[in-house]
Design a protein around this motif. Structure first.
Motif, PDB file in Angstrom:
ATOM      1  N   LEU A 144       0.830  -1.202   0.000  1.00 30.42           N
ATOM      2  CA  LEU A 144       0.000   0.000   0.000  1.00 30.42           C
ATOM      3  C   LEU A 144       0.864   1.251   0.000  1.00 30.42           C
ATOM      4  O   LEU A 144       0.594   2.213  -0.723  1.00 30.42           O
ATOM      5  CB  LEU A 144      -0.925  -0.026   1.222  1.00 30.42           C
ATOM      6  CG  LEU A 144      -1.910   1.145   1.354  1.00 30.42           C
ATOM      7  CD1 LEU A 144      -2.817   1.207   0.133  1.00 30.42           C
ATOM      8  CD2 LEU A 144      -2.726   1.011   2.624  1.00 30.42           C
ATOM      9  N   ILE A 145       1.929   1.196   0.814  1.00 34.25           N
ATOM     10  CA  ILE A 145       2.844   2.346   0.851  1.00 34.25           C
ATOM     11  C   ILE A 145       3.501   2.540  -0.510  1.00 34.25           C
ATOM     12  O   ILE A 145       3.615   3.671  -1.013  1.00 34.25           O
ATOM     13  CB  ILE A 145       3.908   2.136   1.952  1.00 34.25           C
ATOM     14  CG1 ILE A 145       3.238   2.182   3.337  1.00 34.25           C
ATOM     15  CG2 ILE A 145       4.996   3.200   1.850  1.00 34.25           C
ATOM     16  CD1 ILE A 145       4.186   1.810   4.463  1.00 34.25           C
ATOM     17  N   SER A 146       3.911   1.418  -1.143  1.00 39.76           N
ATOM     18  CA  SER A 146       4.527   1.510  -2.473  1.00 39.76           C
ATOM     19  C   SER A 146       3.543   2.067  -3.493  1.00 39.76           C
ATOM     20  O   SER A 146       3.906   2.892  -4.345  1.00 39.76           O
ATOM     21  CB  SER A 146       5.019   0.122  -2.912  1.00 39.76           C
ATOM     22  OG  SER A 146       5.994  -0.372  -2.022  1.00 39.76           O
ATOM     23  N   MET A 147       2.286   1.598  -3.413  1.00 35.84           N
ATOM     24  CA  MET A 147       1.263   2.101  -4.333  1.00 35.84           C
ATOM     25  C   MET A 147       1.037   3.599  -4.135  1.00 35.84           C
ATOM     26  O   MET A 147       0.891   4.354  -5.106  1.00 35.84           O
ATOM     27  CB  MET A 147      -0.034   1.317  -4.134  1.00 35.84           C
ATOM     28  CG  MET A 147       0.025  -0.125  -4.594  1.00 35.84           C
ATOM     29  SD  MET A 147      -1.481  -1.043  -4.205  1.00 35.84           S
ATOM     30  CE  MET A 147      -2.696  -0.097  -5.124  1.00 35.84           C
ATOM     31  N   ILE A 148       1.030   4.016  -2.873  1.00 36.59           N
ATOM     32  CA  ILE A 148       0.821   5.441  -2.596  1.00 36.59           C
ATOM     33  C   ILE A 148       1.976   6.259  -3.143  1.00 36.59           C
ATOM     34  O   ILE A 148       1.778   7.310  -3.770  1.00 36.59           O
ATOM     35  CB  ILE A 148       0.649   5.658  -1.085  1.00 36.59           C
ATOM     36  CG1 ILE A 148      -0.669   5.014  -0.607  1.00 36.59           C
ATOM     37  CG2 ILE A 148       0.670   7.144  -0.750  1.00 36.59           C
ATOM     38  CD1 ILE A 148      -0.852   5.057   0.897  1.00 36.59           C
ATOM     39  N   GLU A 149       3.222   5.760  -2.915  1.00 38.09           N
ATOM     40  CA  GLU A 149       4.392   6.469  -3.438  1.00 38.09           C
ATOM     41  C   GLU A 149       4.359   6.515  -4.960  1.00 38.09           C
ATOM     42  O   GLU A 149       4.654   7.545  -5.577  1.00 38.09           O
ATOM     43  CB  GLU A 149       5.670   5.773  -2.953  1.00 38.09           C
ATOM     44  CG  GLU A 149       5.900   5.851  -1.447  1.00 38.09           C
ATOM     45  CD  GLU A 149       6.072   7.299  -0.983  1.00 38.09           C
ATOM     46  OE1 GLU A 149       6.578   8.116  -1.764  1.00 38.09           O
ATOM     47  OE2 GLU A 149       5.694   7.599   0.172  1.00 38.09           O
ATOM     48  N   GLY A 150       3.990   5.340  -5.570  1.00 39.43           N
ATOM     49  CA  GLY A 150       3.889   5.317  -7.029  1.00 39.43           C
ATOM     50  C   GLY A 150       2.825   6.265  -7.535  1.00 39.43           C
ATOM     51  O   GLY A 150       3.005   6.940  -8.565  1.00 39.43           O
ATOM     52  N   ALA A 151       1.702   6.310  -6.818  1.00 39.88           N
ATOM     53  CA  ALA A 151       0.634   7.226  -7.225  1.00 39.88           C
ATOM     54  C   ALA A 151       1.096   8.678  -7.117  1.00 39.88           C
ATOM     55  O   ALA A 151       0.765   9.514  -7.970  1.00 39.88           O
ATOM     56  CB  ALA A 151      -0.603   6.986  -6.358  1.00 39.88           C
ATOM     57  N   LYS A 152       1.869   8.965  -6.063  1.00 38.54           N
ATOM     58  CA  LYS A 152       2.384  10.331  -5.922  1.00 38.54           C
ATOM     59  C   LYS A 152       3.300  10.693  -7.088  1.00 38.54           C
ATOM     60  O   LYS A 152       3.194  11.768  -7.682  1.00 38.54           O
ATOM     61  CB  LYS A 152       3.138  10.458  -4.599  1.00 38.54           C
ATOM     62  CG  LYS A 152       2.255  10.464  -3.360  1.00 38.54           C
ATOM     63  CD  LYS A 152       3.096  10.628  -2.105  1.00 38.54           C
ATOM     64  CE  LYS A 152       2.217  10.655  -0.849  1.00 38.54           C
ATOM     65  NZ  LYS A 152       3.031  10.793   0.379  1.00 38.54           N
TER      66      LYS A 152
END
Length: 447
Positions: A144-152
């Motif tokens: 989830l953290i990786s997805m959030i960073e990727g989304a950012k």
């Protein structure tokens, strides 16, 4: 007369009259309920209601005693057997009860052991489940953290791209507002100096097309061929050659697609393409948004093959309007090319055995026919789609009957085009015939 054995008991009544009584048998004695003498008491006197007993005396013999003793022995034996049987039965019952108690105890121990195992397994399962849940939770949190960073990052990139699009749109709107028609006006009016694709007002494509403008001054060259060789330029567009301030379209124009971009042609017709010192004529077939370069030859109409004997005995060579080296240049500078080919047949096979084929520009025998995109030898278009007249064959003409059928389609391999020769056979007998058609070579786009 009565014998002594018949009457053994003598009684005398009150009148002194003597009476005799018959001896009662052993069976009768046992069943007698009137109070007569009892077995085993021979000397006991028995009173009588009518008189007094006289000389009452037992007269049993040895035979009677033997019989009685034998019966007592049988009864005693039966009693012993019965006692032994009862004792054995009691032993069996005690053994069974003891064994049942042992089995019950063993079963209880087994149940206790299985219960302990189940409890242990349950505890282990709960522990494993907790560990797996904890691990899955950590993994999910990490993802989830990786997805959030990727989304950012994606959002920032999208924001950056959006800003570039807005900037470019503003620039293009300014260009259109100012009315720039070519690279010179872009350089002089808005003051653009960065090489790139720009939308030009009044261009053939109107507001949907771009042209490439390079504002760098390329000193020491005076032709597109020199620009290409000295600076390895391969992008079609407008360049400043030498000391000239006028833009020149380079590299040299070899297709109608490039000619349309360079000169903005809008009508179909014959045009000159090539280098300044080596021009040749092609037909430009123009459509909204794209141009088709067409190379003609003398065999675009259907032609009947002359009768001959043997496989591939008939030959036809088309004569193209321009030299093969110019055709090759057009093909290499185009994105895609195609050429239509057809064979109409009557009792004339095409590929079994190889009776017909076409020859590439390098002289190679190509044994597949138009429409066969796989290029497998012996295949026509219907063979790949399973639509041939005879489902067991790979070409319609291989049906080989009196009905007239045909195999047709486009050849699209740029490395083999154009068709330089066609060969056909199986047309030596009466009733056998074949007709061939070869279309013009057509190329579109920019390589």
């Amino acid at each position: 007369m009565m014998s002594q054995d018949d009457y053994k008991h003598i009684y005398v009544d009150d009148n002194n009259e003597v009476t005799f009584q018959r001896r009662t048998s052993l069976k009768e004695t046992c069943q007698n309920n009137t109070g007569h003498e009892t077995l085993g008491e021979p000397n006991k006197t028995t009173p009588n209601n009518t008189g007094q007993v006289v000389n009452a005396k037992s007269t049993w013999n040895d035979e009677d005693r033997t019989k009685i003793n034998g019966k007592f022995k049988v009864i005693f034996s039966l009693a012993i057997v019965l006692f032994i049987a009862i004792f054995a039965l009691l032993g069996v019952l005690l053994s069974w009860a003891s064994r049942s108690n042992f089995q019950n105890n063993e079963l209880k121990e087994m149940l206790i052991e299985e219960t302990r195992k189940l409890e242990s397994n349950l505890i282990n399962s709960v522990t494993d489940f907790r560990n797996a849940s904890r691990k899955a939770t950590l993994t999910s949190e990490s993802k989830l953290i990786s997805m959030i960073e990727g989304a950012k990052l994606s959002l920032n990139q999208s924001k950056h791209d959006l800003m570039n699009i807005v900037t470019n749109n503003k620039r293009e709107a300014d260009i259109l507002r100012r009315g720039s028609r070519n690279c010179s006006e872009l350089r002089d009016n808005p003051g653009i100096t960065t090489a790139g694709y720009y939308m030009i007002r009044g261009n053939y494509y109107e507001a949907t097309s771009y042209i490439y403008c390079d504002f760098k001054q390329y000193a020491g060259v005076s032709s597109c061929s020199q620009l290409t060789s000295n600076y390895n330029i391969g992008n079609y567009g407008y360049y400043l050659l030498g000391t000239s301030t006028k833009f020149k379209y380079c590299p040299d124009v070899y297709t109608c697609h490039h000619l349309m971009h360079r000169d903005g042609i809008t009508e179909s017709g014959f045009y000159e393409v090539g280098t300044p010192d080596d021009q040749y004529r092609v037909y430009c077939n123009l459509f909204p948004g794209f141009a088709v370069t067409e190379i003609l030859h003398n065999s675009t109409e259907e032609t009947q093959a002359t009768r001959c004997s043997g496989a591939a005995c008939y030959s036809h060579r088309p004569q193209y309007d321009i030299a093969m080296e110019h055709i090759v240049k057009i093909i290499k500078h185009s994105k895609q090319c195609q050429q239509y080919i057809k064979y109409r047949c009557k009792h004339s096979v095409l590929s079994i055995p190889t009776q017909g084929y076409w020859i590439s520009r390098d002289g190679e025998q190509m044994k597949y026919w138009g429409g066969a995109s796989s290029k497998r030898p012996g295949y026509c278009g219907c063979g790949e789609t399973g639509t041939c007249d005879n489902k067991l064959r790979k070409c319609n003409c291989d049906k080989n009957d009196i009905s007239i059928t045909q195999d047709e389609g486009y050849l699209t391999d740029k490395s083999k085009l154009p068709v330089t020769e066609m060969r056909f056979g199986d047309i030596d007998h009466a009733g056998e015939a074949g007709w061939h058609t070869l279309g013009k070579l057509q190329c579109t786009g920019s390589a």
